[in-house]
Structure formats: C-alpha cells, structure tokens
Scaffold this motif. Structure first.
Motif, PDB file in Angstrom:
ATOM      1  N   PHE A   2       0.834  -1.209   0.000  1.00  0.00           N
ATOM      2  CA  PHE A   2       0.000   0.000   0.000  1.00  0.00           C
ATOM      3  C   PHE A   2       0.868   1.258   0.000  1.00  0.00           C
ATOM      4  O   PHE A   2       0.590   2.228  -0.722  1.00  0.00           O
ATOM      5  CB  PHE A   2      -0.921  -0.013   1.220  1.00  0.00           C
ATOM      6  CG  PHE A   2      -1.841   1.170   1.300  1.00  0.00           C
ATOM      7  CD1 PHE A   2      -2.908   1.300   0.427  1.00  0.00           C
ATOM      8  CD2 PHE A   2      -1.637   2.164   2.236  1.00  0.00           C
ATOM      9  CE1 PHE A   2      -3.763   2.389   0.491  1.00  0.00           C
ATOM     10  CE2 PHE A   2      -2.479   3.262   2.310  1.00  0.00           C
ATOM     11  CZ  PHE A   2      -3.549   3.369   1.430  1.00  0.00           C
ATOM     12  N   ALA A   3       1.936   1.230   0.818  1.00  0.00           N
ATOM     13  CA  ALA A   3       2.825   2.393   0.888  1.00  0.00           C
ATOM     14  C   ALA A   3       3.497   2.653  -0.452  1.00  0.00           C
ATOM     15  O   ALA A   3       3.572   3.803  -0.928  1.00  0.00           O
ATOM     16  CB  ALA A   3       3.879   2.186   1.977  1.00  0.00           C
ATOM     17  N   VAL A   4       3.992   1.587  -1.091  1.00  0.00           N
ATOM     18  CA  VAL A   4       4.635   1.738  -2.397  1.00  0.00           C
ATOM     19  C   VAL A   4       3.610   2.172  -3.444  1.00  0.00           C
ATOM     20  O   VAL A   4       3.896   2.994  -4.321  1.00  0.00           O
ATOM     21  CB  VAL A   4       5.315   0.421  -2.819  1.00  0.00           C
ATOM     22  CG1 VAL A   4       5.891   0.530  -4.233  1.00  0.00           C
ATOM     23  CG2 VAL A   4       6.434   0.070  -1.838  1.00  0.00           C
ATOM     24  N   GLY A   5       2.387   1.636  -3.338  1.00  0.00           N
ATOM     25  CA  GLY A   5       1.335   2.043  -4.261  1.00  0.00           C
ATOM     26  C   GLY A   5       1.026   3.535  -4.169  1.00  0.00           C
ATOM     27  O   GLY A   5       0.689   4.173  -5.169  1.00  0.00           O
ATOM     28  N   LEU A   6       1.150   4.076  -2.962  1.00  0.00           N
ATOM     29  CA  LEU A   6       0.901   5.509  -2.797  1.00  0.00           C
ATOM     30  C   LEU A   6       1.915   6.364  -3.548  1.00  0.00           C
ATOM     31  O   LEU A   6       1.620   7.511  -3.894  1.00  0.00           O
ATOM     32  CB  LEU A   6       0.926   5.880  -1.308  1.00  0.00           C
ATOM     33  CG  LEU A   6      -0.340   5.543  -0.509  1.00  0.00           C
ATOM     34  CD1 LEU A   6      -0.148   5.918   0.950  1.00  0.00           C
ATOM     35  CD2 LEU A   6      -1.550   6.270  -1.082  1.00  0.00           C
ATOM     36  N   ILE A   7       3.105   5.825  -3.797  1.00  0.00           N
ATOM     37  CA  ILE A   7       4.082   6.562  -4.607  1.00  0.00           C
ATOM     38  C   ILE A   7       3.541   6.761  -6.008  1.00  0.00           C
ATOM     39  O   ILE A   7       3.649   7.846  -6.592  1.00  0.00           O
ATOM     40  CB  ILE A   7       5.434   5.820  -4.626  1.00  0.00           C
ATOM     41  CG1 ILE A   7       6.079   5.872  -3.235  1.00  0.00           C
ATOM     42  CG2 ILE A   7       6.367   6.418  -5.677  1.00  0.00           C
ATOM     43  CD1 ILE A   7       7.418   5.177  -3.150  1.00  0.00           C
ATOM     44  N   TYR A   8       2.917   5.699  -6.565  1.00  0.00           N
ATOM     45  CA  TYR A   8       2.306   5.823  -7.891  1.00  0.00           C
ATOM     46  C   TYR A   8       1.143   6.822  -7.858  1.00  0.00           C
ATOM     47  O   TYR A   8       0.950   7.602  -8.801  1.00  0.00           O
ATOM     48  CB  TYR A   8       1.800   4.463  -8.366  1.00  0.00           C
ATOM     49  CG  TYR A   8       2.881   3.432  -8.587  1.00  0.00           C
ATOM     50  CD1 TYR A   8       3.756   3.536  -9.657  1.00  0.00           C
ATOM     51  CD2 TYR A   8       3.023   2.355  -7.730  1.00  0.00           C
ATOM     52  CE1 TYR A   8       4.748   2.592  -9.870  1.00  0.00           C
ATOM     53  CE2 TYR A   8       4.009   1.406  -7.925  1.00  0.00           C
ATOM     54  CZ  TYR A   8       4.871   1.530  -9.001  1.00  0.00           C
ATOM     55  OH  TYR A   8       5.851   0.598  -9.196  1.00  0.00           O
ATOM     56  N   VAL A   9       0.374   6.776  -6.774  1.00  0.00           N
ATOM     57  CA  VAL A   9      -0.756   7.702  -6.643  1.00  0.00           C
ATOM     58  C   VAL A   9      -0.261   9.141  -6.579  1.00  0.00           C
ATOM     59  O   VAL A   9      -0.784  10.033  -7.256  1.00  0.00           O
ATOM     60  CB  VAL A   9      -1.592   7.365  -5.384  1.00  0.00           C
ATOM     61  CG1 VAL A   9      -2.670   8.410  -5.161  1.00  0.00           C
ATOM     62  CG2 VAL A   9      -2.222   5.979  -5.520  1.00  0.00           C
TER      63      VAL A   9
END
Length: 242
Positions: A2-9
């Motif tokens: 989720f944390a890494v996904g937030l970088i894409y967001v």
C-alpha cells in the motif's frame, strides 16, 4: 504494498503544483498562486477519483491489477468493446502529449531560476529573443529521452515517483528551515494547519519512501544517486558564488 502504491498515486497527482513553477511570471502571485494551487488540487483530485471509479467499475479488479500501464485500455475494452479500447488508448496518448507540452513549459523554469541564482550555471537562464529558456528546455528534453531509452515503464514510474516524493518531503520541510532562518520575511500566504499538516505530510512521505527502499532497492538506489549528483552540482555552483 500500500505504501509503495501511494508513490504511484502521488505521481499521478503531480501537476497540481505546476503553477508554482511559473510563479515568477505571474502578476500578484501572493493573491493568485493560492487560488491556482487550490483549484489545481481540487480538479486533479476529482479527475483522479472519477477515472479510477470508472476503471474499477468497468473491469474485474484482478484484471485491472495485472494490466500495468494498460489499465485504461482494459477498462474501455470491457465497457465499449475492442474498438472502444483502441479509441481510449489513442485519447490517453493525446493526453500524454499535452502533458509533455505542459512540463516543457513549466519544468525548465526551475533550471532557469537556478541559473539566475548561481553564476556557474548562468547558461541555464539564457532565453531566446521573445521566447523561453532554450538551453533549459533542451536539457530537460535530453534527460527525458535518455530515461525513456534506458528504462521500462514500471521502473521509470517508480524512479520518478520516488524522487518526486523525496523532494516533496524536503520542500515541505523547508518551511521549518525558512521560518527559523528568516522569521521577519513577508509571507503573503501561510501554511494552513502548520505545523501539524506539515509534519503529517513529511511523515507520510517518509513512510512511503521507507517501504520503497525495502521493495524497490535498485530503483531507489538509482534515485538516491540522482539526488546525490544534483546535490554535488549544487555545492559546486555555490562555490563559485551568486
């Protein structure tokens, strides 16, 4: 994840702050910049949530998750058939062209401002007669071409997203530094909720960066090397004076 996904967001949201890049060319920035940034944030948020709602509603989540950069085409194919997927892919390509145009207009203004501040890189501030900063634009274009030719889509987005998140945190942390060093500086706009909103933002970016280091160590190492190279260039420019 989720944390890494937030970088894409956060990378998807990049652009909300692009008005700040041209603040030096705006009349009465103390009044107009907060309006531009607030409106930009609201518009990007509505568009991002709206597009993702449509994507998630049009195609199975598992297929969306495995589509990588083809999410839009997959969702459109489920909603409108094969032709619809091709049409949306074309529209997305046109949208990317407009984004490139916007970044060419705004990004090099940062290099230009650096060139005005430091004598060693004064050449970055050179402008064409009645035009923009030609050398800064050429430099940014060259760097973008090199990155496209040497990396894949996912790695490139991770790299750019990581460096953007890192610099966003550093920029926001600069609020504390500036207020400590220049307490009497005129501030036409003050950070809402400071220091709580400021600290919350820095903590969130730090959390994302920490997990990116764990899950994308090679890409993060390349991003960190880029930052260190920029820092070295900055220190060299400072040595030659303003």
């Amino acid at each position: 994840a989720f944390a890494v996904g937030l970088i894409y967001v956060s990378y998807a949201y990049s652009g909300w702050n692009a008005a700040a890049y041209v603040a030096g060319e705006v009349r009465d920035p103390g009044r107009h910049m907060p309006i531009a940034l607030g409106a930009g944030t609201l518009i990007v948020t509505v568009l991002y949530l709206g597009v993702n709602t449509v994507f998630l509603g049009a195609a199975p989540a598992q297929e969306i998750a495995s589509a990588a950069e083809r999410v839009g085409a997959v969702a459109a194919t489920h909603a409108f058939g094969e032709l619809g997927g091709r049409i949306l892919s074309g529209l997305i390509a046109l949208g990317l062209v407009s984004m490139v145009g916007a970044m060419v207009m705004t990004g090099p203004r940062i290099y230009e401002a650096m060139g005005r501040d430091y004598r060693a890189i004064r050449w970055l501030a050179r402008r064409h007669d009645h035009g923009g900063p030609v050398i800064a634009i050429a430099l940014q274009s060259l760097l973008a071409i090199v990155m496209m030719l040497t990396s894949g889509f996912e790695a490139l987005v991770s790299y750019v997203g990581f460096t953007l998140s890192l610099f966003a945190a550093l920029t926001v942390a600069g609020v504390f530094v500036l207020r400590a060093r220049e307490p009497a500086l005129a501030r036409p706009y003050r950070t809402w909720g400071h220091p709580f909103t400021t600290l919350a933002f820095i903590a969130l970016m730090g959390w994302m960066t920490l997990h990116a280091v764990q899950q994308r160590p090679v890409i993060v190492a390349v991003g960190a090397l880029t930052v260190l190279m920029g820092w070295a260039a900055y220190l060299t420019a400072r040595r030659f004076g303003r």
